[in-house]
Every structure is written in structure tokens, then in C-alpha cells.
Design an enzyme around this catalytic site. Structure first.
Site, PDB file in Angstrom:
ATOM      1  CG  ASP A 115      -3.860  22.943  51.758  1.00 32.07           C
ATOM      2  OD1 ASP A 115      -4.802  22.471  52.425  1.00 32.07           O
ATOM      3  OD2 ASP A 115      -3.119  23.848  52.185  1.00 32.07           O
ATOM      4  CD  GLU A 180      -4.009  23.615  57.942  1.00 32.85           C
ATOM      5  OE1 GLU A 180      -3.843  23.742  59.172  1.00 32.85           O
ATOM      6  OE2 GLU A 180      -3.123  23.157  57.181  1.00 32.85           O
TER       7      GLU A 180
END
Length: 493
Positions: A115, A180
Site C-alpha cells: 500500500d 502498513e
């Protein structure tokens, strides 16, 4: 006569005191000078005899470079190999298990995340942030350094090894989290859950974090690779004041905004205690000391004596103050809905990054004592203690393997343990291993840090190739059964 004798005794006593002080100062100076001239904590295993292994070499030529860009789409050998098991975790995260030929060797884990934070071309990007456009041998795009370079580098390195018939002796895992940037509560935490259910224990974990700093540390002779051995803790705290609302034409002596503003000002004017030298930052400076000129070399080689002095110097700049203490940042302040109404509620949010020598509870106690106003409500939104400090000595398998892999590629670098002021997915894995490291061989030059989560994030094509070679060699270097005996230990015998 008696008075003369008394004066002589006092004079003699003073001479003894002054002489003692001078001798003590001379002894301290001599000890510090000897340490300055002899301290080089980087020798150790560099001169030791490493276990021989037939490592496959990797040279990336022009056809390979074209293949690299094409492989942003797929890694066919990784996903078809009989030694690689792949599964989705929590729908979007990935967990790979690569089987080793010697199951008695404890596996390790490489982490990265898929991400990214948001980006808009209108913010001032030189290229569309999701285009991977090449400009002057740099690949521009959101995630190129955080953290797609590690994702792609790991997969590409494994792809190359498997094509060449590589069969690892030591098994390992690869984990790619999908959230994350919002604390990894669904991705990394579920990967940990899966591994715990299977009874997995890890030799070490390697995640993103620190990098190779070139020209970033003022006064340092040459670039340095910093390997994160811990992360600062974190806390988000809300301060709020509630009062009866009123009309602006008849204001009270103190408003909710005024009371809260005073509390915030007290927090900013009274920073957390100076703790330099009580955490892993001490090792960082001792490892780098021999690469500085005088007088910095003398000071950093003798932090047992100069830690308070260096701490006072470092706290003057925001970027180095982060090494010295728990930092306090007021990030949000909200109050009022109309210009002629005195608001009933004023709120502020404070983000704190907790030094390794402090706990979350100690930080909260400090905030309560500093605010010192019962009218200000103090609430912990979320937070956690600093992460344990991983080993970095000559018996530390993970640290020494990472260090060797770096120095094999870049022999002139200085390698040192460091502290991450931000947080990574790796913090969720502390129950699976004692040693977690945060590093990727991404080169940071002055100004590059602002690209991280900022505009014009980029990585050079050469550096991307270096990441691939790094992981390619790391996989193979991990196949030794144990570290060699330290050269220092042999010399002492």
C-alpha cells in the site's frame, strides 16, 4: 606562628586538591585519546573466515534491464516453483513460504508493504504519481521508495535465483502487508496470526526503515548504511476543555480556547527530558565515530564522557532532536463554529514519538504534570511502548548477514545500527523473534527525505538494480549454518 602553620596546611591541602584534579583530568584525557585512536567497532567479522559457499553471481545487463521493467507485471517462476508456497492473508496481503533443504535451520522473514499514501499530480509532481515515468534515469511514482522498491526487489531477486536452479538450505518467509500506512492492523497482524497458529519462530525479520545516507550526516566522511535495530514508541493524546457556551459580547475571563492554548504552550515550552546516550542512538554514533574529523571524532568516541554535551548540541535541530528525546508535536487544534459564539469545546491532538529509554506511561505522567490544569481533560487515543532493541554485536546472525551483504556490494560504506523514528509493520512480529531489523539499500542524498510521503518520490534505475542484487545475495548469504568466529576474539586469544 600557629597562624603561619595553619596557612601552610591550607596551602598544602589546596595544592593536593588542585594536583589531584589535574591528574584526574590528565587520566581522563589520556583514556579518551586512546579510545579515540583505537575505537573501530566495525572491524569484527569483516576480517573473520566466513563459511565457504558457492554463491550465484548476478550481473544486470541491458536485456535484463528491459526485463526488469516488464516484470513490474508478473513473476512467473516464483508463482510456479515447487519450493514456493503462496497464500493470500486477509484478502489482500501476501505470505510466501520458501522451503529449505535443511529444516533444522531456523527460518527468517523479509517484509515489505504494497500500500502507499495518497498522491495528486496537482500537488506539483514532475510526472504523474502513478505512471512510473522515467526522467533522467529515475523512476518517478508514489511508492517507488515506500515501499514498492522492496516488494519488487525481493520478488525479482527470488525470480532470478529460482531461474538459475537455486534451492535454499535455510527456509524463509516473505510477507507483504496491504495496510502498513494505516498501522497494519489487518495485513501484518493477520500474517502474524497465521504464523503463530503454525508455530513458526523466526531467526530474524528484515523490513523497510533506514537506508544509505550519502552527504546527509554533516561532517561524516563518506556514506553510511544505518540498520534500524529498534523503533520509537508512539502515542496520540487528545486534550480537551469544556465550558458553557456564550456570546462574544460578554466573554468570560478565560475561554475554552484560551485554557487549552495555555496547556499546549506549556507542553511545547517544556519538552520531554533529554535522554541521549540511553538508547540505541549511542551505538550509532560510536560506530560512526572513526569517520569524523576532530573534535567530533574525539567526542563521539567517548560518549561515556560527552553524552550530555552532544545531546545539547543535537537538540538544537528538529531532525537530530528526534534522537535525543521523546518528541511532542501538536498536530490538530479544533474549536468554534461561529465568529460571535464562545465555543463550549476546544480540542487538540498531540502526537508523541517515544524514546527507547521511556515508557508510554512515563510519557502520559509527564503530560499530566506539565499541563497541571484540572480543567484540561487528557485522553490517550492510542499508543505503544518503544520496540525492544535488537542485537547488533558480532554474535548477531541477522545484523551481521545484512552488514556483510551491504559491504560486499559497497566496501567503502560505514555500517551502523540505528533507530527508526517512524513505525513499520515489523513491530507486529516481536513475539515471533528477538531480532527485527529495518533497512533497505536505498540511497538518500540531501533533500531526498522530503520525497518520502512528499512530491516527486523517485528511485534511480541503478539503485533499483542494486536492491535486486542486495536481496539476491542476502538470500544466499543466509544459507550458512552459523557466523564465523570474530577476528577480535581470535586476536585476543
Amino acid at each position: 606562628m600557629a597562624m603561619m602553620e595553619t596557612k601552610n596546611k591550607i596551602w598544602t591541602f589546596l595544592k593536593v586538591i588542585v594536583s589531584s584534579v589535574l591528574i584526574a583530568a590528565l587520566v581522563l584525557f589520556t583514556a579518551a585519546t586512546i579510545r579515540t585512536l583505537s575505537l573501530d567497532v566495525n572491524v569484527g567479522l569483516q576480517l573473520a573466515h566466513w563459511e565457504k559457499s558457492k554463491n550465484i553471481s548476478l550481473v544486470i545487463d541491458e536485456p535484463h534491464r528491459e526485463e526488469l521493467l516488464g516484470n513490474f507485471k508478473a513473476f512467473p517462476t516464483v508463482f510456479s516453483s515447487s519450493v514456493v508456497h503462496h497464500e493470500l492473508v486477509a484478502n489482500y496481503s501476501h505470505l510466501f513460504r520458501v522451503q529449505g533443504s535443511q529444516p533444522d535451520l531456523v527460518p527468517y522473514l523479509l517484509l515489505a508493504h504494497i500500500d502507499v499514501v495518497p498522491a495528486k499530480e496537482s500537488d506539483g509532481w514532475e510526472a504523474p504519481p502513478f505512471s512510473a515515468e522515467e526522467i533522467d534515469d529515475f523512476i518517478y511514482g508514489r511508492g517507488t521508495i515506500d515501499d514498492k522498491c522492496s516488494v519488487m526487489g525481493i520478488l525479482q531477486a527470488l525470480e532470478y535465483l529460482l531461474i538459475r536452479g537455486y534451492a535454499p538450505r535455510r527456509g524463509f518467509y516473505i510477507g507483504f502487508g496491504h495496510d502498513e500506512e494505516i498501522r497494519g492492523f489487518h495485513g501484518a497482524k493477520n500474517i502474524v496470526r497465521v504464523m503463530k497458529e503454525r508455530g513458526v519462530k523466526l531467526l530474524f525479520v528484515l523490513d523497510e526503515g533506514l537506508a544509505i545516507l550519502d552527504g546527509v550526516i554533516s561532517g561524516l566522511d563518506g556514506p553510511a548504511a544505518l540498520i534500524g535495530v529498534s523503533e520509537k514508541g508512539s502515542a496520540n493524546v487528545k486534550l480537551s476543555v469544556t465550558m458553557a457556551p456564550g456570546h462574544s459580547s460578554m466573554p468570560p475571563r478565560e475561554s475554552s480556547i484560551g485554557i487549552l492554548a495555555s496547556a499546549v504552550k506549556r507542553l511545547e515550552e517544556n519538552p520531554m527530558p533529554r535522554l541521549f546516550g540511553h538508547g540505541p542512538e549511542r551505538e550509532t554514533f560510536e560506530h560512526l565515530a572513526h569517520k569524523f574529523g576532530l573534535p567530533l571524532k574525539f567526542i563521539m568516541s567517548n560518549l561515556w564522557l560527552f553524552s550530555p554535551l552532544l545531546g545539547r548540541v543535537l537538540e538544537r535541530k528538529p531532525d537530530t532532536n528526534a534522537f535525543v528525546r521523546t518528541t511532542t508535536a501538536v498536530t490538530m487544534f479544533n474549536a468554534g463554529v461561529k465568529v460571535n459564539i464562545i465555543p463550549s469545546l476546544a480540542e487538540a491532538c498531540v502526537n508523541l514519538r517515544i524514546h527507547s529509554a521511556q515508557t508510554l506511561q512515563e510519557v502520559l505522567d509527564f503530560i499530566h504534570d506539565t499541563v497541571g490544569d484540572q480543567r484540561v481533560k487528557i485522553e490517550l487515543i492510542d499508543g505503544f511502548d518503544p520496540l525492544p532493541v535488537s542485537s547488533s554485536d558480532e554474535r548477531s546472525f541477522g545484523f551481521q548477514i545484512i552488514k556483510k551483504t551491504v559491504l560486499d556490494m559497497f566496501p567503502t560504506l560505514t555500517v551502523a545500527p540505528g533507530i527508526c523514528v517512524g513505525n513499520t509493520d515489523s513491530r507486529h512480529f516481536k513475539d515471533l523473534t528477538n531480532d527485527i531489523y529495518r533497512f533497505a539499500p536505498v540511497w538518500f542524498k540531501p533533500g531526498d527525505a522530503q520525497r518520502f510521503h512528499g512530491i516527486n518520490e523517485r528511485i534511480s534505475k541503478k539503485n533499483y538494480e542494486e536492491l535486486i542484487v542486495f536481496y539476491f545475495n542476502l538470500f544466499q548469504n543466509c544459507d550458512i549454518q552459523k557466523l564465523p568466529e570474530s577476528h577480535t576474539s581470535i586476536h585476543e586469544l
